[in-house]
Design an enzyme around this catalytic site. Structure first.
Site, PDB file in Angstrom:
ATOM      1  CG  ASP A 165      -1.775   1.214   1.336  1.00 43.56           C
ATOM      2  OD1 ASP A 165      -1.632   2.133   0.506  1.00 43.56           O
ATOM      3  OD2 ASP A 165      -2.609   1.262   2.255  1.00 43.56           O
ATOM      4  CB  ILE A 166       2.110   3.468  -2.730  1.00 42.64           C
ATOM      5  CG1 ILE A 166       0.800   4.016  -3.315  1.00 42.64           C
ATOM      6  CG2 ILE A 166       2.673   2.331  -3.568  1.00 42.64           C
ATOM      7  CD1 ILE A 166       0.987   4.714  -4.667  1.00 42.64           C
ATOM      8  CB  ALA A 220      -3.315   6.367 -10.001  1.00 47.74           C
ATOM      9  CE1 TYR A 254      -6.897  10.292 -11.227  1.00 51.18           C
ATOM     10  CE2 TYR A 254      -7.340  11.501 -13.251  1.00 51.18           C
ATOM     11  CZ  TYR A 254      -6.715  10.465 -12.587  1.00 51.18           C
ATOM     12  OH  TYR A 254      -5.895   9.617 -13.275  1.00 51.18           O
TER      13      TYR A 254
END
Ligand SMILES: NC(=O)c1ccc[n+]([C@@H]2O[C@H](COP(=O)([O-])OP(=O)(O)OC[C@H]3O[C@@H](n4cnc5c(N)ncnc54)[C@H](OP(=O)(O)O)[C@@H]3O)[C@@H](O)[C@H]2O)c1
Length: 142
Positions: A33-34, A57, A123
């Site tokens: 999980d970045i 992303a 976004y």
């Protein structure tokens, strides 16, 4: 032999890239999980890639406008920064993917990377924030 690491391999781009780069290694959200800074650094240190391509992303454009705003910034800004920082620690290139959403769409001719950014939704703003954060964290010259 160090290999390119593709992050976000279960997404559209990650899957295609992993198919093309046969010699790459890849990781999905289940294993990394970045948004977790420490876990990201530890994962990169443990796997010692030769470069990192960030295909992960938060891409739900509509949901990002309201309930998903925090999650969009966590993945698209903090996640990009965490990966760039880890790449910096290993002194390896970090490849990050932009989007047309960093522009406002007013231009009547095609955009180039050098055009002024002006995102009009969450976004796009979160993606631009990630690009700025990644460039600030690590700009590997080759
Ligand atoms: N597709 C396009 O048309 C397009 C156009 C322009 C730019 N782009 C850019 O290309 C890149 C990839 O887009 P895409 O269309 O391939 O997106 P996608 O299909 O939505 O895939 C994104 C991937 O990121 C993963 N992910 C989300 N949060 C994560 C986290 N916290 N930690 C680790 N992984 C996480 C997702 O995991 P899960 O599978 O578990 O959800 C998913 O596999 C993005 O930067 C996007 O802005 C795409």
């Amino acid at each position: 032999m160090p290999k390119t690491l593709i992050v976000g391999v279960n997404g559209q781009l990650g899957r295609e890239l992993h198919n093309l780069l046969r010699d790459s290694i890849a990781v999905s959200r289940d294993a990394l999980d970045i948004t977790n800074e420490n876990a990201t650094l530890e994962y990169i240190k443990a796997n010692q890639p030769s470069s990192i391509v960030n295909c992960a992303a938060y891409t739900n454009v509509d949901f990002a406008e309201n309930a998903g705003k925090e999650a969009a910034y966590a993945v698209n800004e903090s996640g990009a920064r965490n990966l760039a920082n880890a790449a910096k620690v290993l002194d390896i290139p970090f490849i990050h993917i932009s989007t047309d959403f960093v522009f406002n769409g007013d231009r009547s001719t095609p955009y180039s990377e050098d055009n002024e950014t002006s995102p009009i939704n969450v976004y796009g703003k979160s993606k631009l924030a990630g690009e700025i954060a990644a460039l600030k964290a690590h700009k590997k010259q080759s």
